[in-house]
Design an enzyme around this catalytic site. Structure first.
Site, short mmCIF file in Angstrom:
data_model
loop_
_atom_site.label_atom_id
_atom_site.label_comp_id
_atom_site.label_asym_id
_atom_site.label_seq_id
_atom_site.Cartn_x
_atom_site.Cartn_y
_atom_site.Cartn_z
N HIS A 185 27.95 17.43 -4.45
CA HIS A 185 28.31 16.01 -4.38
C HIS A 185 27.10 15.13 -4.10
O HIS A 185 26.22 15.52 -3.33
CB HIS A 185 29.37 15.81 -3.29
CG HIS A 185 30.68 16.44 -3.60
ND1 HIS A 185 31.59 15.89 -4.47
CD2 HIS A 185 31.23 17.61 -3.18
CE1 HIS A 185 32.65 16.68 -4.56
NE2 HIS A 185 32.46 17.75 -3.79
N CYS A 202 31.85 43.85 -20.04
CA CYS A 202 32.80 42.73 -20.09
C CYS A 202 32.60 41.99 -21.40
O CYS A 202 31.58 41.35 -21.62
CB CYS A 202 32.58 41.80 -18.90
SG CYS A 202 33.42 40.22 -19.06
#
Lengths: 117, 420, 478
Positions: free
Chosen positions: C49, C399
């Site tokens: 942020h 994967c």
């Protein structure tokens, strides 16, 4: 009247069988002859093919898939499975190799369905 | 590296496509398979029921695969195992890798896409609750049990009545687990009827239609799930919740064609099937790139995959041999209406087509005693009564070349369901 | 006897550990989970942020802005994904312009670069998928997205490389004051220390209240999230926030550091500090609200949903100080959003406090550089080829969705504080984080854990504790 679903092939015909006491009458709803045969068998001596796995030693896979070479009585399914519990085979195993003969006294052999090298 | 035909995937579709391409005269063929062996997902489908159409006998998955593997090996068709394709470009250059050769590129004259499909996961369904261990897709459980001999759980609930879910209900039962219930969101099963009989009914496993999982409990390993009935909008009905203690939830909630490679190379994908949009030759929008099997649209029967793949293999052969007739100006578009969700192919070139053309499709709900109609533009040319049509079972109609040759101005073929 | 025990190996605890490892000091981290990044730190928005939102003059505002400024350099030093993509806070109607202006003023007061854009054309040019009714936005270019897992893991790893000891599966159950510090009682033995850092996330109040009469209260505030498949991150360029409400920053729509699209979080205050279950109400609310600010979100590409807990302290302020009536016990509590952003600054502040108290000297051997796990799929052709040639395991994809190789998984297992579970591998490498949600790779990954860690197949867990994946072998109960 008995309603059955034929399991011979993927169509899965809805069979209607006339039954009077012990007597099995007309079969309707089947697409082929095997439906009629299935209905009779299912109501007198239902049978199934059983597939499972057994352990393999020294192979490129830890288990090998197996099946009953022919269908066996439905009531013998679990006896058949239990007979496979402690079976261990050594690699190599080829498709069609007999793993257990006359499983659960059905007169049917258990055969391998995969190659394990 | 250069090959005439490169086949992406060595499962049932890729194997049959390779055999067909060779039998149609292509010498230079390469199959790329990511797994350690040919045969694809058939290797973990150890149940019987395969091959009735193709071999007129009932085989298990690995046996069916072995027949085709033998065919491939007898023809000395090249293949690479443990090989992952990471990219295909528009010019048909394939980038792949494996441990021995590292990263490499292959130039292909024609490519046959045969990558198959994957299972929809829990995440895609947004099932609320915890995320403990013990939630598996039915196919993952199938691999663990059938190929590795490991039991993923002892008290099982299955969500989704697709064929793999039904088959796994029986397999888990055989291996000593207790399957408590199979729940299906829709008011009909997604699997074949024979599988409901011999995988559920035989063992007294209840099938709850119009039910779904509304909660998952267990912070580490799964402890229970809650089922609820759903209304006609598929929303859970409050007050119908039932909790089932279980350590395992298997999901059999749909298969999705695996088209990331295809999309990245610019192949147009159908929003309905999630597979490539193809013509009568099973050719995609990129010339010389063909698709077949579950990457094209999800099949119920491997026999149909093999047949479709043989067509793709033959067309790829004709393409590299320059035997493909030039495309006509006017192709006929195919469309499904009134419950017919899609068609494969999506268009037909009447000059290029074979004497007869199989058109495959699925319906959107269960239809009983309805008519399956085929329209050539606005003219109904056939109207066949079907006792039952269900979304779980692929349907087909056949169009002949002769029919189309009679109608040189035909623009559109529509397949639709009409009530009695 | 150690100098400092840090309780919690989340992002705050790990930041404190790393900052302390710059000094000659004995530090031990106690973590109740089986791995770092086990609770609150693993399930959040992954946003760095900018700092316009925090209360002017608060510690939260100060550390937020500091942390945000540290992030670009830190991400390079720790070799973790960080993209400074900027953010919009959107205003959907003229009436709310005042609220946006208030936020702008706060930003200016907090020293954050902010701008209000009211030119709709410019807004749409910057964000083509912004909702049609958006009339103005607060633009903050300093906002960024960071991989929350690897930020936490990398700081812990780097601390371990520099001598910090980590003990897992160690849950603190009580404290005893000793003559020169504290005895920490756990389910895994007793530990003596001079100082304690309480970085226990949603449990920081429980630990604080064991030693102090001045009670604090932390509410677990649950937030549900939806994650969309890789590639969907392009749907927006920046992080798109709703106007803040009393429940925090509202639903955001953001690309992640790996190119997914993330929607969330909702905000529900709960009592159970472990209740990370999503609810259908939450997920429905989330999907409805996300659509208010960004249009055409490709919801059919949702691959998973999850819930995270924020450690909300009653005064919504970070509590970072020595507890007055418990000398040597330093709180690092109430670390909720912007906690992830602030974490590097929190670590620095806590290390500063302890440096003073313990009179610490610099650690001459400190090395702040950490090399990340190679993302082999992101390498160019030649580098990847070279890598596979030298280490063939990188040529074996485990994967398929995220294209993660065996090489990456082996690295994750064998590096300091290596992975021991399926989730441990997932958070370090992304294996299993893709569209099939580990359906394909999980059997292969547990196989690798079995071989490399010598853990029996039926002992391998998803994430420690009783989360075993396999319960036995075929027919073992017959």
């Amino acid at each position: 009247m008995v309603e059955l679903i034929c399991i011979n092939c993927p169509i899965g015909c809805n069979l209607t069988v006339e039954v009077e006491g012990e007597v099995i009458g007309a079969v309707t709803g089947n697409t082929c002859k095997r439906g009629e045969k299935y209905a009779h068998k299912e109501l007198t001596n239902p049978t199934r093919i059983v597939t499972s796995t057994v352990k393999v030693e020294n192979g490129n896979a830890p288990v090998v898939s197996v099946k009953t070479k022919n269908d066996i009585p439905k009531g013998k399914i679990f006896e058949c499975i239990e007979a496979l519990k402690n079976v261990v085979v050594k690699a190599p195993v080829n498709i069609g190799d007999v793993i257990v003969s006359n499983v659960a006294s059905t007169g049917v052999d258990i055969v391998a369905t995969t190659n394990v090298i | 590296m250069k090959y005439d035909v490169v086949i992406i995937g060595g499962g049932p579709a890729g194997l049959a496509a390779a055999v067909s391409a060779r039998d149609n005269g292509v010498e230079s063929i390469l199959i790329l398979e990511r797994d350690k062996e040919l045969g694809g997902i058939l290797n973990q489908c150890i149940h019987n029921g395969f091959g009735l159409h193709t071999f007129k006998e009932e085989l298990t998955g690995p046996e069916y695969a072995a027949r085709y593997i033998t065919e491939v090996q007898n023809r000395n068709i090249e293949y690479k195992l443990h090989t992952m394709v990471i990219e295909i470009n528009k010019d048909k250059v394939i980038t792949a890798m494996n441990q021995e050769e590292g990263l490499f590129q292959i130039e292909a004259k024609a490519i046959i896409l045969a990558m198959g499909c994957r299972e929809r996961s829990r995440g895609a369904l947004n099932i609320p609750g915890y995320r403990p261990a013990g939630i598996f897709s039915a196919g993952t459980a199938q691999r663990l049990v059938n190929m590795e001999g490991y039991l993923p759980g002892r008290e099982v609930v299955i969500l989704g009545s697709g064929d793999i879910g039904l088959i796994m209900a029986r397999r888990m039962t055989f291996e000593g687990a207790k399957v408590k219930v199979v729940a299906e969101l829709m008011p009909y099963s997604g699997g074949l009827k024979r599988n409901i009989v011999q995988c559920l009914d035989d063992f007294g496993i209840p099938l709850k239609l119009s039910h779904t999982v509304v909660n998952i409990k267990g912070k580490e390993r799964l402890e229970s799930i809650t089922l609820a009935q759903v209304d006609e909008n598929l929303k859970p009905i409050p007050g119908t919740e039932e909790e089932y203690t279980c350590d395992t939830l298997l999901l059999s909630v749909g298969l999705i064609p695996e088209n990331e490679l295809s999309e990245n190379m610019g192949i147009e994908i159908s929003r309905v099937t999630s597979g490539p949009i193809v013509n009568e030759s099973l050719e995609t929008n990129i010339e010389g790139v063909f698709a077949c099997g579950n990457v094209l649209h999800v099949h119920d029967l491997v026999d149909f995959v093999s047949g479709e793949a043989a067509t793709a293999g033959k067309n790829a052969a004709m393409y590299v041999q320059g035997k493909h007739i030039d495309k006509s100006e006017n192709t006929i578009s195919l469309q499904g209406e009134n419950g017919v969700r899609y068609t494969v192919p999506v268009n037909i070139d009447p000059k290029r087509m074979e004497d007869s053309q199989i058109i495959r499709f699925r319906v959107g709900q269960v239809y009983t005693d309805s008519f399956l109609s085929v329209y050539f533009d606005d003219e109904r040319i056939s109207n066949k009564k079907k006792r039952v049509m269900a979304p779980g079972e692929m349907e087909e109609v056949v169009i002949t070349k002769a029919q189309l040759m009679d109608r040189p101005n035909l623009k559109r073929i529509t397949i639709k369901i009409e009530e009695a | 006897m150690v100098d400092v025990i840090i309780i919690g190996a989340g992002v705050s605890g790990s930041a404190c550990a790393r900052e302390l490892s710059r000094y000659n000091v004995n530090v031990c981290v106690l973590e109740k989970g089986e791995d770092v990044c086990y609770a609150t730190s693993k399930a959040n928005s992954g946003i760095a942020h900018a700092g316009y939102d925090a209360k002017v003059g608060s510690l939260m505002a100060k550390l937020n802005v500091e942390g945000n400024k540290m992030m670009p350099e830190l991400s390079k030093e720790l070799d973790i994904p960080f993209i400074q993509n900027g953010s919009f806070v959107v205003c959907n109607n003229q009436e709310d312009l005042d609220t946006l202006k208030t936020l702008y003023d706060k930003g200016v007061a907090n020293g954050v670069d902010v701008e209000i854009i009211t030119d709709r054309n410019r807004i749409v040019e910057m964000e083509p998928n912004i909702a049609d009714n958006v009339v103005a936005v607060l633009y903050a270019p300093a906002t960024g997205v960071v991989c929350p897992f690897t930020l936490n893991i990398a700081m812990a790893e780097n601390a371990a490389m520099n001598g910090v000891d980590f003990k897992f599966n160690t849950e603190v159950v009580g404290f005893e004051k000793t003559d020169n510090g504290w005895k920490v009682l756990t389910n895994n033995g007793e530990f003596e220390t001079k100082y304690i850092v309480n970085a226990a996330g949603v449990y920081a109040d429980v630990l604080h209240n064991m030693v102090s009469e001045n009670k604090i209260h932390i509410t677990a505030r649950r937030g549900d999230y939806c994650l969309l498949d890789k590639g969907t991150g392009k749907h927006v360029n920046r992080t798109i926030f709703a106007l803040p409400s009393k429940f925090g920053k509202g639903i955001l729509v953001t690309p992640t550091a790996h190119g997914n699209l993330l929607l969330g979080p909702t905000a529900v205050d709960i009592e159970d500090k472990e209740a990370t279950a999503t609810t259908s109400e939450g997920l429905n609310e989330l999907i409805a609200k996300a659509g208010l600010n960004v249009k055409d979100i490709p919801l059919r590409k949702v691959i998973t949903s999850f819930a995270g807990l924020r450690a909300h302290e009653d005064n919504h302020e970070f509590i970072i100080k020595e507890v007055e009536d418990a000398k040597g016990f330093i709180d690092c509590a109430g670390i909720e959003s912007p906690g992830l952003t602030s974490s590097p600054a929190i670590g620095k502040m806590v290390a500063g406090i302890l440096k003073e108290k313990l009179g610490l000297e610099p650690n001459p051997n400190f090395n702040g550089k950490r090399e990340g796990i190679i993302a082999s799929n992101e390498l160019d052709f030649n580098s990847r080829q070279e890598l596979i040639k030298n280490k063939p395991a990188y040529g074996n994809i485990v994967c398929r969705c995220e294209m993660i190789s065996e090489g990456e998984i082996l690295d994750a297992i064998h590096r300091p504080l290596g992975a021991k579970s399926l989730d441990g591998v997932k958070r370090r490498t992304r294996a299993g984080m893709g569209r099939c949600q580990s359906g394909f790779c999980s059997p292969r990954t547990i196989d690798l854990i079995n071989k490399e860690c010598k853990i029996a197949m039926d002992e391998i867990t998803k994430s420690g504790g009783k989360s075993q994946i396999i319960v036995g072998t075929n027919k073992d109960s017959l």
